[in-house]
Design a protein around this motif. Structure first.
Motif, PDB file in Angstrom:
ATOM      1  N   ASN A  98       0.840  -1.204   0.000  1.00  0.00           N
ATOM      2  CA  ASN A  98       0.000   0.000   0.000  1.00  0.00           C
ATOM      3  C   ASN A  98       0.873   1.251   0.000  1.00  0.00           C
ATOM      4  OD1 ASN A  98      -3.130   0.057   0.302  1.00  0.00           O
ATOM      5  ND2 ASN A  98      -2.517  -1.789   1.428  1.00  0.00           N
ATOM      6  N   MET A  99       1.872   1.293   0.846  1.00  0.00           N
ATOM      7  CA  MET A  99       2.732   2.458   0.954  1.00  0.00           C
ATOM      8  C   MET A  99       3.590   2.647  -0.299  1.00  0.00           C
ATOM      9  SD  MET A  99       3.847   2.267   4.982  1.00  0.00           S
ATOM     10  CE  MET A  99       4.959   3.655   4.883  1.00  0.00           C
ATOM     11  N   ALA A 100       3.914   1.536  -0.958  1.00  0.00           N
ATOM     12  CA  ALA A 100       4.824   1.600  -2.122  1.00  0.00           C
ATOM     13  C   ALA A 100       4.082   1.725  -3.450  1.00  0.00           C
ATOM     14  CB  ALA A 100       5.704   0.361  -2.144  1.00  0.00           C
ATOM     15  N   PHE A 101       2.750   1.775  -3.417  1.00  0.00           N
ATOM     16  CA  PHE A 101       1.959   1.681  -4.647  1.00  0.00           C
ATOM     17  C   PHE A 101       2.358   2.728  -5.686  1.00  0.00           C
ATOM     18  CE2 PHE A 101      -1.906   2.525  -7.159  1.00  0.00           C
ATOM     19  CZ  PHE A 101      -2.099   1.264  -7.701  1.00  0.00           C
ATOM     20  N   SER A 102       2.412   3.992  -5.266  1.00  0.00           N
ATOM     21  CA  SER A 102       2.733   5.053  -6.231  1.00  0.00           C
ATOM     22  C   SER A 102       4.173   4.951  -6.720  1.00  0.00           C
ATOM     23  CB  SER A 102       2.491   6.432  -5.605  1.00  0.00           C
ATOM     24  OG  SER A 102       3.376   6.637  -4.522  1.00  0.00           O
ATOM     25  N   LEU A 103       5.065   4.449  -5.861  1.00  0.00           N
ATOM     26  CA  LEU A 103       6.467   4.307  -6.253  1.00  0.00           C
ATOM     27  C   LEU A 103       6.621   3.222  -7.318  1.00  0.00           C
ATOM     28  CD1 LEU A 103       8.248   4.571  -2.775  1.00  0.00           C
ATOM     29  CD2 LEU A 103       7.504   6.393  -4.326  1.00  0.00           C
ATOM     30  N   LYS A 104       5.830   2.147  -7.193  1.00  0.00           N
ATOM     31  CA  LYS A 104       5.870   1.087  -8.204  1.00  0.00           C
ATOM     32  C   LYS A 104       5.364   1.610  -9.549  1.00  0.00           C
ATOM     33  CE  LYS A 104       5.389  -2.833  -5.035  1.00  0.00           C
ATOM     34  NZ  LYS A 104       4.528  -3.956  -4.578  1.00  0.00           N
ATOM     35  N   LEU A 105       4.307   2.429  -9.507  1.00  0.00           N
ATOM     36  CA  LEU A 105       3.778   3.006 -10.748  1.00  0.00           C
ATOM     37  C   LEU A 105       4.826   3.872 -11.433  1.00  0.00           C
ATOM     38  CD1 LEU A 105       0.121   4.022  -9.765  1.00  0.00           C
ATOM     39  CD2 LEU A 105       0.850   2.045 -11.106  1.00  0.00           C
ATOM     40  N   ALA A 150       1.147   8.604   1.433  1.00  0.00           N
ATOM     41  CA  ALA A 150       1.215   9.950   0.872  1.00  0.00           C
ATOM     42  C   ALA A 150       2.620  10.529   0.987  1.00  0.00           C
ATOM     43  CB  ALA A 150       0.205  10.857   1.581  1.00  0.00           C
ATOM     44  N   ILE A 151       3.275  10.304   2.126  1.00  0.00           N
ATOM     45  CA  ILE A 151       4.635  10.828   2.323  1.00  0.00           C
ATOM     46  C   ILE A 151       5.608  10.190   1.338  1.00  0.00           C
ATOM     47  CG2 ILE A 151       6.570  10.902   3.950  1.00  0.00           C
ATOM     48  CD1 ILE A 151       4.391  11.002   6.193  1.00  0.00           C
ATOM     49  N   ALA A 152       5.417   8.894   1.068  1.00  0.00           N
ATOM     50  CA  ALA A 152       6.337   8.168   0.184  1.00  0.00           C
ATOM     51  C   ALA A 152       6.372   8.740  -1.230  1.00  0.00           C
ATOM     52  CB  ALA A 152       5.957   6.692   0.142  1.00  0.00           C
ATOM     53  N   GLN A 153       5.271   9.382  -1.637  1.00  0.00           N
ATOM     54  CA  GLN A 153       5.232   9.966  -2.979  1.00  0.00           C
ATOM     55  C   GLN A 153       6.201  11.133  -3.137  1.00  0.00           C
ATOM     56  OE1 GLN A 153       0.475   9.690  -3.190  1.00  0.00           O
ATOM     57  NE2 GLN A 153       1.373  10.683  -4.962  1.00  0.00           N
ATOM     58  N   GLN A 154       6.563  11.761  -2.010  1.00  0.00           N
ATOM     59  CA  GLN A 154       7.458  12.922  -2.002  1.00  0.00           C
ATOM     60  C   GLN A 154       6.944  14.031  -2.923  1.00  0.00           C
ATOM     61  OE1 GLN A 154      11.491  11.480  -2.770  1.00  0.00           O
ATOM     62  NE2 GLN A 154      11.751  10.987  -0.609  1.00  0.00           N
ATOM     63  N   SER A 155       5.622  14.249  -2.878  1.00  0.00           N
ATOM     64  CA  SER A 155       5.024  15.339  -3.655  1.00  0.00           C
ATOM     65  C   SER A 155       5.244  16.663  -2.926  1.00  0.00           C
ATOM     66  CB  SER A 155       3.519  15.100  -3.827  1.00  0.00           C
ATOM     67  OG  SER A 155       3.282  13.856  -4.453  1.00  0.00           O
ATOM     68  N   PRO A 156       5.296  17.758  -3.662  1.00  0.00           N
ATOM     69  CA  PRO A 156       5.458  19.056  -3.003  1.00  0.00           C
ATOM     70  C   PRO A 156       4.187  19.547  -2.311  1.00  0.00           C
ATOM     71  CG  PRO A 156       5.293  19.333  -5.383  1.00  0.00           C
ATOM     72  CD  PRO A 156       5.359  17.861  -5.135  1.00  0.00           C
ATOM     73  N   TYR A 157       3.044  18.890  -2.587  1.00  0.00           N
ATOM     74  CA  TYR A 157       1.765  19.299  -1.994  1.00  0.00           C
ATOM     75  C   TYR A 157       1.151  18.106  -1.260  1.00  0.00           C
ATOM     76  CZ  TYR A 157       2.517  22.879  -5.524  1.00  0.00           C
ATOM     77  OH  TYR A 157       3.076  23.857  -6.297  1.00  0.00           O
TER      78      TYR A 157
END
Length: 385
Positions: A98-105, A150-157
């Motif tokens: 779950n935490m890694a989902f966006s990183l895998k994408l 959300a933090i794992a995405q490292q988005s600026p917002y």
């Protein structure tokens, strides 16, 4: 703070069919700050969040993110992280997945992905739970997984829409502290939506108080509490809420429930100049003092009333006093030692009085301000006691 990831709303309007949710909004969000959008249900705070995320598009006006106009841009193009009230975790995936989902994408290398997730999980006290599924977690743990994702995405917002509302009181307190500490570690631009004033006061660098899609005041928690811009802000912030009563100007000051409160002439003259004969008087419950008997003092706010009852809230006692048809709340750290239906006197210093225009908007009339460098109370130029 750097301005490269700030957000600006310019005359933004949002309608749904014939209903106008946001009539016209101008708002500057500073890069790297924690801005809380605070207000009652239906005030437009979640709509503002969705406009930032790209989940809704403006009806008119412009939104800039990092100096770039994002009107019409899809959510996937805006590089924002969101945490929702319901967490929105994938039930068939482990905490790690779950935490890694966006990183895998985004095809982040496995070594880097594992390092980043482990680091964030350890900060959130989830390191020992990475192989579990959401159904095996408590509500507080699920909430932290959503934050970690959300933090794992490292988005600026970093957008949070009432993320703590499903937690019990103790967990909410812990989660508030964790959020602030996380933001200090990962200083993104954070926009936090809530109707809970305690969350707003403890999380926000600044608070934007909203009503019917319009910002009533945007400032620091201290300013919002001590210098509310209007009656709505004054009564929305504070527990118990500020006492606000209607008073009439008299020859010597104010008439409240047929009792005269003597004011210095210059204060009275300024009130009449700004507001005419009718004024709203506000006093926070903790600024009032209660004494048995009816011996009004010669200066400051002082009225006689009938003691009704006490609420015990643990850290304070809230006393209900009737002044004719009006009711005042007085908050004290100790019992008052007064029996119901006793005659009492309520007093307060001039510097604790707030005045609001009785007309449309009920705006603050600024008479008293605090000089923080001297820690003294003073009146602006032209007004002296």
């Amino acid at each position: 703070m750097h301005n490269q990831f700030g957000i600006r709303f310019e005359a933004v309007r949002k309608t749904f069919g014939a209903e106008t949710i946001i009539p016209s909004l101008d708002l500057d969000i500073i890069s790297g700050e924690r801005l809380v959008l605070l207000g009652p249900s239906g005030c437009g705070k979640t709509t503002i969040m969705r406009l930032i995320a790209g989940l809704e598009q403006v009806s008119s006006g412009d939104i800039y993110m990092g100096g770039k106009k994002v009107n019409g841009m899809d959510a996937s193009e805006r590089n924002v992280s969101m945490v929702f009230q319901n967490y929105a975790l994938y039930p068939h995936m482990t905490v790690f997945d779950n935490m890694a989902f966006s990183l895998k994408l985004r095809k982040v290398p496995k070594t880097e992905m594992t390092r980043r997730i482990q680091e964030i999980a350890d900060k959130l006290e989830l390191g020992h739970l990475l192989k579990r599924k959401p159904r095996e977690l408590s509500g507080g743990q699920r909430q932290r997984v959503a934050l970690g994702r959300a933090i794992a995405q490292q988005s600026p917002y970093f957008l949070l829409d009432e993320p703590l509302s499903n937690l019990d009181a103790q967990l909410r307190t812990n989660a508030r502290n964790e959020l602030v500490e996380l933001h200090e570690t990962y200083p993104t631009t954070m926009i936090y939506v809530t109707h809970d004033q305690v969350e707003a006061m403890t999380i926000g660098h600044r608070i934007a108080v909203l009503r019917k899609g319009q910002v009533q005041q945007i400032s620091s928690p201290d300013d919002i509490y001590n210098r509310p811009a209007n009656k709505f802000v004054a009564t929305f912030i504070g527990n118990p809420p500020m006492n606000v009563v209607s008073v009439q100007m008299s020859d010597n000051g104010l008439l409240f429930a047929e009792q005269e409160i003597i004011l210095p002439n210059v204060i009275r003259a300024e009130l009449v100049r700004q507001s005419g004969r009718q004024v709203l008087l506000g006093i926070r419950p903790e600024a009032l003092k209660l004494q048995l008997g009816v011996e009004p003092r010669s200066s400051g706010f002082s009225v006689k009333g009938e003691y009704l009852r006490t609420e015990y809230l643990g850290a304070q006692y809230v006393h209900h006093v009737a002044v004719q048809q009006q009711r005042l709340l007085i908050a004290t750290p100790t019992p008052a030692g007064v029996s119901p239906h006793s005659n009492v006197t309520i007093t307060a210093s001039f510097e604790h009085l707030h005045f609001f225009d009785a007309g449309e908007g009920e705006q603050r009339i600024a008479l008293f301000e605090r000089d923080r460098s001297q820690n003294t109370e003073y009146l602006p130029q032209g007004i002296a006691q």
